[in-house]
Design a protein around this motif. Structure first.
Motif, PDB file in Angstrom:
ATOM      1  N   MET A 134       0.844  -1.202   0.000  1.00  0.00           N
ATOM      2  CA  MET A 134       0.000   0.000   0.000  1.00  0.00           C
ATOM      3  C   MET A 134       0.873   1.243   0.000  1.00  0.00           C
ATOM      4  SD  MET A 134      -3.017  -1.068   2.601  1.00  0.00           S
ATOM      5  CE  MET A 134      -1.832  -1.275   3.930  1.00  0.00           C
ATOM      6  N   PHE A 135       1.537   1.468  -1.114  1.00  0.00           N
ATOM      7  CA  PHE A 135       2.446   2.597  -1.211  1.00  0.00           C
ATOM      8  C   PHE A 135       1.903   3.608  -2.207  1.00  0.00           C
ATOM      9  CE2 PHE A 135       5.932   5.127  -2.587  1.00  0.00           C
ATOM     10  CZ  PHE A 135       6.725   5.289  -1.460  1.00  0.00           C
ATOM     11  N   PHE A 136       1.478   4.745  -1.690  1.00  0.00           N
ATOM     12  CA  PHE A 136       0.927   5.783  -2.564  1.00  0.00           C
ATOM     13  C   PHE A 136       1.623   7.124  -2.314  1.00  0.00           C
ATOM     14  CE2 PHE A 136      -2.514   2.785  -1.393  1.00  0.00           C
ATOM     15  CZ  PHE A 136      -2.682   2.178  -2.621  1.00  0.00           C
ATOM     16  N   ALA A 137       2.834   7.062  -1.783  1.00  0.00           N
ATOM     17  CA  ALA A 137       3.519   8.310  -1.413  1.00  0.00           C
ATOM     18  C   ALA A 137       3.990   9.084  -2.641  1.00  0.00           C
ATOM     19  CB  ALA A 137       4.703   8.005  -0.493  1.00  0.00           C
ATOM     20  N   SER A 138       4.520   8.382  -3.614  1.00  0.00           N
ATOM     21  CA  SER A 138       5.033   9.086  -4.791  1.00  0.00           C
ATOM     22  C   SER A 138       5.304   8.102  -5.909  1.00  0.00           C
ATOM     23  CB  SER A 138       6.338   9.822  -4.448  1.00  0.00           C
ATOM     24  OG  SER A 138       6.913  10.333  -5.627  1.00  0.00           O
ATOM     25  N   ASP A 139       5.200   8.583  -7.144  1.00  0.00           N
ATOM     26  CA  ASP A 139       5.579   7.746  -8.272  1.00  0.00           C
ATOM     27  C   ASP A 139       7.099   7.691  -8.436  1.00  0.00           C
ATOM     28  OD1 ASP A 139       5.274  10.418  -8.837  1.00  0.00           O
ATOM     29  OD2 ASP A 139       4.014  10.138 -10.589  1.00  0.00           O
ATOM     30  N   ASN A 140       7.801   8.441  -7.598  1.00  0.00           N
ATOM     31  CA  ASN A 140       9.259   8.426  -7.637  1.00  0.00           C
ATOM     32  C   ASN A 140       9.857   7.231  -6.930  1.00  0.00           C
ATOM     33  OD1 ASN A 140      10.084  10.665  -9.059  1.00  0.00           O
ATOM     34  ND2 ASN A 140       9.731  12.024  -7.324  1.00  0.00           N
ATOM     35  N   ALA A 141       9.034   6.482  -6.265  1.00  0.00           N
ATOM     36  CA  ALA A 141       9.546   5.409  -5.423  1.00  0.00           C
ATOM     37  C   ALA A 141       9.440   4.047  -6.089  1.00  0.00           C
ATOM     38  CB  ALA A 141       8.789   5.401  -4.098  1.00  0.00           C
ATOM     39  N   SER A 142       8.921   4.038  -7.309  1.00  0.00           N
ATOM     40  CA  SER A 142       8.695   2.763  -7.984  1.00  0.00           C
ATOM     41  C   SER A 142       9.955   2.244  -8.650  1.00  0.00           C
ATOM     42  CB  SER A 142       7.617   2.947  -9.061  1.00  0.00           C
ATOM     43  OG  SER A 142       6.399   3.292  -8.457  1.00  0.00           O
ATOM     44  N   PRO A 143       9.982   0.948  -8.866  1.00  0.00           N
ATOM     45  CA  PRO A 143      11.095   0.360  -9.620  1.00  0.00           C
ATOM     46  C   PRO A 143      10.865   0.615 -11.122  1.00  0.00           C
ATOM     47  CG  PRO A 143       9.512  -1.335  -9.051  1.00  0.00           C
ATOM     48  CD  PRO A 143       9.005  -0.068  -8.421  1.00  0.00           C
ATOM     49  N   VAL A 144      11.736   0.053 -11.942  1.00  0.00           N
ATOM     50  CA  VAL A 144      11.562   0.216 -13.381  1.00  0.00           C
ATOM     51  C   VAL A 144      11.167  -1.119 -13.994  1.00  0.00           C
ATOM     52  CG1 VAL A 144      13.329   2.018 -13.348  1.00  0.00           C
ATOM     53  CG2 VAL A 144      13.947  -0.293 -14.085  1.00  0.00           C
ATOM     54  N   PRO A 145      10.434  -1.095 -15.089  1.00  0.00           N
ATOM     55  CA  PRO A 145      10.023  -2.359 -15.724  1.00  0.00           C
ATOM     56  C   PRO A 145      11.230  -3.084 -16.319  1.00  0.00           C
ATOM     57  CG  PRO A 145       9.277  -0.463 -17.020  1.00  0.00           C
ATOM     58  CD  PRO A 145       9.881   0.085 -15.770  1.00  0.00           C
ATOM     59  N   GLN A 146      11.068  -4.356 -16.482  1.00  0.00           N
ATOM     60  CA  GLN A 146      12.170  -5.197 -16.952  1.00  0.00           C
ATOM     61  C   GLN A 146      12.721  -4.739 -18.303  1.00  0.00           C
ATOM     62  OE1 GLN A 146      13.562  -7.495 -15.032  1.00  0.00           O
ATOM     63  NE2 GLN A 146      15.131  -7.777 -16.607  1.00  0.00           N
ATOM     64  N   GLN A 147      11.856  -4.219 -19.152  1.00  0.00           N
ATOM     65  CA  GLN A 147      12.326  -3.777 -20.476  1.00  0.00           C
ATOM     66  C   GLN A 147      13.442  -2.731 -20.345  1.00  0.00           C
ATOM     67  OE1 GLN A 147       9.087  -3.987 -19.467  1.00  0.00           O
ATOM     68  NE2 GLN A 147       7.682  -3.910 -21.238  1.00  0.00           N
ATOM     69  N   VAL A 148      13.336  -1.921 -19.321  1.00  0.00           N
ATOM     70  CA  VAL A 148      14.334  -0.856 -19.148  1.00  0.00           C
ATOM     71  C   VAL A 148      15.670  -1.452 -18.747  1.00  0.00           C
ATOM     72  CG1 VAL A 148      14.902   1.203 -17.804  1.00  0.00           C
ATOM     73  CG2 VAL A 148      12.562   0.860 -18.652  1.00  0.00           C
ATOM     74  N   LEU A 149      15.623  -2.395 -17.797  1.00  0.00           N
ATOM     75  CA  LEU A 149      16.866  -3.067 -17.403  1.00  0.00           C
ATOM     76  C   LEU A 149      17.468  -3.824 -18.586  1.00  0.00           C
ATOM     77  CD1 LEU A 149      16.252  -4.583 -13.848  1.00  0.00           C
ATOM     78  CD2 LEU A 149      17.404  -2.457 -14.478  1.00  0.00           C
ATOM     79  N   ASP A 150      16.617  -4.459 -19.337  1.00  0.00           N
ATOM     80  CA  ASP A 150      17.113  -5.225 -20.483  1.00  0.00           C
ATOM     81  C   ASP A 150      17.792  -4.311 -21.494  1.00  0.00           C
ATOM     82  OD1 ASP A 150      16.064  -7.444 -19.294  1.00  0.00           O
ATOM     83  OD2 ASP A 150      14.315  -7.608 -20.625  1.00  0.00           O
ATOM     84  N   ALA A 151      17.195  -3.154 -21.722  1.00  0.00           N
ATOM     85  CA  ALA A 151      17.766  -2.229 -22.697  1.00  0.00           C
ATOM     86  C   ALA A 151      19.135  -1.733 -22.239  1.00  0.00           C
ATOM     87  CB  ALA A 151      16.814  -1.047 -22.898  1.00  0.00           C
ATOM     88  N   VAL A 152      19.243  -1.506 -20.942  1.00  0.00           N
ATOM     89  CA  VAL A 152      20.529  -1.065 -20.405  1.00  0.00           C
ATOM     90  C   VAL A 152      21.566  -2.178 -20.570  1.00  0.00           C
ATOM     91  CG1 VAL A 152      21.722  -0.544 -18.242  1.00  0.00           C
ATOM     92  CG2 VAL A 152      19.608   0.657 -18.834  1.00  0.00           C
ATOM     93  N   ALA A 153      21.173  -3.397 -20.268  1.00  0.00           N
ATOM     94  CA  ALA A 153      22.107  -4.524 -20.405  1.00  0.00           C
ATOM     95  C   ALA A 153      22.522  -4.688 -21.866  1.00  0.00           C
ATOM     96  CB  ALA A 153      21.453  -5.799 -19.881  1.00  0.00           C
ATOM     97  N   LYS A 154      21.562  -4.511 -22.749  1.00  0.00           N
ATOM     98  CA  LYS A 154      21.829  -4.727 -24.169  1.00  0.00           C
ATOM     99  C   LYS A 154      22.847  -3.719 -24.714  1.00  0.00           C
ATOM    100  CE  LYS A 154      19.493  -4.642 -28.617  1.00  0.00           C
ATOM    101  NZ  LYS A 154      18.358  -3.984 -29.256  1.00  0.00           N
ATOM    102  N   VAL A 155      22.763  -2.521 -24.212  1.00  0.00           N
ATOM    103  CA  VAL A 155      23.635  -1.462 -24.736  1.00  0.00           C
ATOM    104  C   VAL A 155      25.040  -1.526 -24.123  1.00  0.00           C
ATOM    105  CG1 VAL A 155      23.245   0.408 -23.097  1.00  0.00           C
ATOM    106  CG2 VAL A 155      23.380   0.916 -25.524  1.00  0.00           C
ATOM    107  N   ASN A 156      25.190  -2.415 -23.146  1.00  0.00           N
ATOM    108  CA  ASN A 156      26.469  -2.481 -22.410  1.00  0.00           C
ATOM    109  C   ASN A 156      27.499  -3.361 -23.128  1.00  0.00           C
ATOM    110  OD1 ASN A 156      27.986  -1.759 -20.056  1.00  0.00           O
ATOM    111  ND2 ASN A 156      27.736  -3.877 -19.322  1.00  0.00           N
ATOM    112  N   GLU A 157      27.729  -3.036 -24.389  1.00  0.00           N
ATOM    113  CA  GLU A 157      28.624  -3.854 -25.201  1.00  0.00           C
ATOM    114  C   GLU A 157      29.714  -2.988 -25.803  1.00  0.00           C
ATOM    115  OE1 GLU A 157      28.837  -7.092 -26.158  1.00  0.00           O
ATOM    116  OE2 GLU A 157      27.370  -7.496 -24.559  1.00  0.00           O
ATOM    117  N   GLY A 158      30.921  -3.240 -25.468  1.00  0.00           N
ATOM    118  CA  GLY A 158      32.046  -2.578 -26.137  1.00  0.00           C
ATOM    119  C   GLY A 158      32.071  -1.078 -25.935  1.00  0.00           C
ATOM    120  N   TYR A 159      32.886  -0.420 -26.720  1.00  0.00           N
ATOM    121  CA  TYR A 159      33.050   1.031 -26.622  1.00  0.00           C
ATOM    122  C   TYR A 159      31.904   1.734 -27.331  1.00  0.00           C
ATOM    123  CZ  TYR A 159      37.707  -0.542 -25.395  1.00  0.00           C
ATOM    124  OH  TYR A 159      38.772  -1.179 -24.787  1.00  0.00           O
ATOM    125  N   ALA A 160      31.552   2.888 -26.843  1.00  0.00           N
ATOM    126  CA  ALA A 160      30.474   3.650 -27.479  1.00  0.00           C
ATOM    127  C   ALA A 160      30.855   5.122 -27.496  1.00  0.00           C
ATOM    128  CB  ALA A 160      29.167   3.466 -26.710  1.00  0.00           C
TER     129      ALA A 160
END
Lengths: 349, 349, 349, 349
Positions: A1-27
């Motif tokens: 029952m957490f309604f204090a703020s939308d700033n306290a939520s985690p991120v969806p898996q797609q976001v983590l996946d995108a970060v992992a995907k981009v973590n390849e080699g030099y950019a």
């Protein structure tokens, strides 16, 4: 029952996946990564703005204040609602970034400004009179800080007033997605087609770790914005990690799905609260936040059970008769679970 | 064969794992997350500084300029090396954040300041004379922009001069880890034990996506720093994602391992280049960057094969006789592979 | 018949004489002139403030904003009346000098703030909450922009509120002399004995060519003030010409005589207007400005005859029925002649 | 025997008379006085600049920094000589007014910049590279801080370099009159015809109580300048007293007469010093200041007799052998008497 703020939520898996995907080699660094090219392309497409320039930053405050500093001179005023985030929640960051512009605070019900109130406020600045701060920009917020939403027409009416006085318009869209979902209008209608010149297109409150896009519909401002971003310390060297998040957000309408979930949760919560004896809404529930008032006894039960939300009325003071009314703000996010809402409603019911 | 910058590297898996691990449920925002408590505890332990205050930001520029703004008044000067990052690479961000402090630029070989040069520079500010900018702070960089490293004793000698003139000391430690590994001194010796008051403790160039810690060894400055961070737009709502990265960085000495790899790679590269006929080092290779000079024909071969690095001498102009010498900067990072180095050395050899 | 502003008046002969007298030979510059020593001595005596530090500047705006910048931090708010000169007539100069402090505007009848309204405004700043601008200073004006005067007790009640919240107090005394004459209180009672920390002690509106003294009752702030004055471009090299004017002003109570004449003229004018059928005062005539409302036909006669004064109500629009009421501001100065007033009253009567 | 500064001199009778003359009745305020119309007309005529806009302020620092702030953006650099007044003597006022622009300090003999040195300095700013401060303006000083004078051709050569890099030019003309007299060129040749865009046209060091004109040869900048002047607290309400002084200054060539006297006095002093055994000039005596070096014994005699001037070499330390050489700066003004010079020369001879 957490309604204090939308700033306290985690991120969806797609976001983590995108970060992992981009973590390849030099950019390439500092915003020249290929993912950013794709972000730019997608945003131009989504916003039907082929000329728009797009930049990423990591906080909503920086998106807002860099935008405003690019739009106004230090001796100009920024018209905004008295309860705007830039007025109440950024510790004077707009004044810092603009070199001392004044915020011209406008009152208005439910977090909204009316065209008449805007025009009256603009006239406080005596244009051409050297003793007076001059007209600068209009800064709107949508969804508003009161959980309400301006329609395209309402936005346009306000922007039209601003344009009549040669004032550019900034939109704080920390919850822009919620406003799009709420109205069913297109992103373009909710921004440049209504007259918005610069949009803080929020990601953080709607599911990213910390990414906001600034969209300059007028590309003439781009280079100044870039310099201000750098000078503000907001240019990321490993920029790909911002781009990747934004890319996931824009892909397959994730940003709208997330906002849709948050809005629906708020509506469910709002309806549930309203079914309580004596409960009323302080503001309409147009987006993902509920501002409502109900009896103290229920509040006490909710809190004792660990529910988290902000009191808006008596600043957390729950003394007094059980049937006294107390106002509160409850914010839902993309990950607010039906079960949370139901548990909460059961408690207070 | 990528030696353009340590900003272009990916992050180690531990960092991604830590971010994924923290992505559970609701978390307290704006730096009140439990992970931040652990970051604070670890940094105090690693730095033997139980009273130190610790804050996270996402860019090196913001770490530096928020620190400096907290240390100096607008009418005071900041002494730094002429080629310091704050002088050359931040687009005037220190001047913006401090409200117009002057950088007092000091020349010095190999990116280093000598105590004598520092003292001479300090005296340019006529203390107590209202027409002159007043004495402010000393800002050092370690490892330096020239890839060299101050020893504890060298740092201390400089800090001692500053203290004699009542000037606090900031250390730009974007590559602090490299300096610790290079000297074998303790983190405390490389910071507060030498006289450093505020440290920008870099993570981004050494393997994080975008996290720097600011360590205030004098906790009296903490609240002002917090307000400046907020006002600068550098306070993250979903702060846990910064904390998680820093936590991984500090755990099991990862930060030192990463810097160790980068330093070792640079040493290997440096030694290889030096074995070329006529090659010389422009600066000693103390940390993870090689500044060297060698013949044009080799440079051409390397570039044609796709090697990436910065020319430092003739600004990329490779015309002229094959045996003419050209200077270059090559930066290694935690992920520079032996194979890259060997391929590069084979090409230029 | 000139009542447009006290800024339009000439200076009394004593001031010219003092300037001529000081125009002999070489003099120490930048405020080290011997005349300044005498100014300092006299002000300390007049204000019963032996420790007070005194500085001269040439404009009221600079006196105000240098004072405020010395009292507040950029992230703090300055409480003031909505119609204060610093809010309406200085083109954002306080925001410029303070580095972006916010003015916290307080409504109040007749140009005055009440202690209750002040306390409510102070509480808008959530002290210790990093998202909110923090508490800074209180800036009062006496005589007010509405021609009214706070008594010693009224000032003290406001300062007491400020002190309770650890906020220092600035007094914009552009018309300080008029307030002293009006109340009969001592200069000390109208300043530090009421709780004022820094006073802009006006000379320009009351008979000088352009000199204001800033009195820092707390000498700890002196050196910072000096640096800010220099940095603001407000330190005069040939300072003796400022000192000489101020010296004449302070000698034999000239400053009080001049204000006494201006106040008496305003009272005479005010009484005359009030004797008109239907005329009313918009604000009480406590000092040297009359804010009154009377019929349009009279206004038209006065203007056609060349009288100069500001409309306050309908912004100069004199159309409409003859017996409609219009508000106006009429300011008297030390040189307002009885004949001017009588001519004016005859015209409108 | 006062040669410490031209800031210590009195003003000629014409200036006092003009002030007295203007002290009649009410006058329009804030720069709308009729005397200002005449000042504007005269300056346009003298400078052959019918479109130029003219503003008065009271200090040289404010003239300089308001000009510079109007010409550059906060992220741009101002090229100037290392010993320029804006660099050394204004306590960081340029940085304050510009919002943090950087001064790009250029070395050069005798207070002068060469075109080659200017071009090299400009190139330090990497235009279009977001990490680098960008190109802003060139600020020259004439007569220079070393008492030398740029010819029209020398000025033009420098302005030409600036223009090639799209940089506007400011001229600090605190001693502009001295440069005009020294070269015999016209005011136009010494300003806009050479490429100067904004001129601080000094009056204070050359006989006024405290008035400088800022001449904007490009009137497009006018309104921004007016706002910055107001915001800086430099707009005078009783402006007629500034206008009157400037009017006297411009009438019948008074400004040139005064500078002519000062230059001639310096030349006489310079020649006299040079006739001493072993004496040399540190800088050529082109204007009203002598920078010379001569033996210690003479310095001692002069000082013991009460002569006032600045040591430039050993900072006032007169210990050591009598025949050791010491450098000094001696400034003449319009009122330096032949007798003073002769007495001084007799002493040191």
């Amino acid at each position: 029952m957490f309604f204090a703020s939308d700033n306290a939520s985690p991120v969806p898996q797609q976001v983590l996946d995108a970060v992992a995907k981009v973590n390849e080699g030099y950019a390439a660094s500092y915003g020249t990564d290929v993912e950013m090219d794709e972000v730019r392309r997608l945003i131009r497409e989504i916003f039907e703005a082929p000329e728009g320039e797009v930049y990423l930053v990591a906080t909503g405050t920086s998106a807002n204040v860099l935008s405003l500093a690019t739009l106004v001179q230090p001796w100009q005023a920024i018209c905004c609602h008295r309860n705007a985030h830039i007025a109440e929640d950024e510790c004077g960051s707009p004044e810092f970034y603009t070199g001392g512009s004044k915020l011209n605070l406008i009152d208005g019900d439910h977090g909204k400004i009316t065209p008449a109130a805007l025009e009256a406020a603009i006239k406080v600045q005596v244009q051409g009179f050297v003793h007076s701060v001059q007209r600068g920009a209009l800064s709107l917020t949508n969804a508003t800080e009161s959980g309400t939403v301006y329609s395209h027409d309402a936005l346009k009416a306000l922007c039209d007033v601003a344009k009549r006085y040669d004032m550019p318009v900034h939109l704080d869209g920390a919850r822009f997605a919620n406003s799009v979902v709420s109205t069913g209008a297109t992103p373009a209608e909710m921004s440049w087609k209504a007259g918005v010149d610069v949009l803080s297109f929020g990601g953080t409150k709607n599911g990213l770790m910390g990414v906001e896009a600034v969209i300059l519909f007028d590309p003439k401002l781009a280079w100044e914005f870039e310099l201000r971003r750098k000078r503000g310390g907001h240019l990321f060297s490993k920029h790909r990690y911002l781009s990747a998040q934004m890319l996931a957000y824009l892909t397959d309408g994730l940003w709208l799905d997330l906002a849709g979930k948050a809005n629906a949760a708020a509506k469910k919560l709002s309806n549930g609260i309203l079914s309580l004896e004596g409960a009323t809404l302080v503001h309409p529930t147009d987006a993902n936040a509920v501002f409502a008032s109900w009896n103290r006894a229920s509040h006490r039960r909710a809190m004792e059970a660990g529910a988290k939300y902000y009191f808006w009325g008596s600043e957390g003071n729950l003394d007094g008769p059980d049937d006294g009314l107390e106002s509160a703000r409850l914010v839902c996010s993309w990950c607010t679970a039906d079960a949370e809402i139901e548990q909460f409603l059961a408690l207070i019911g």
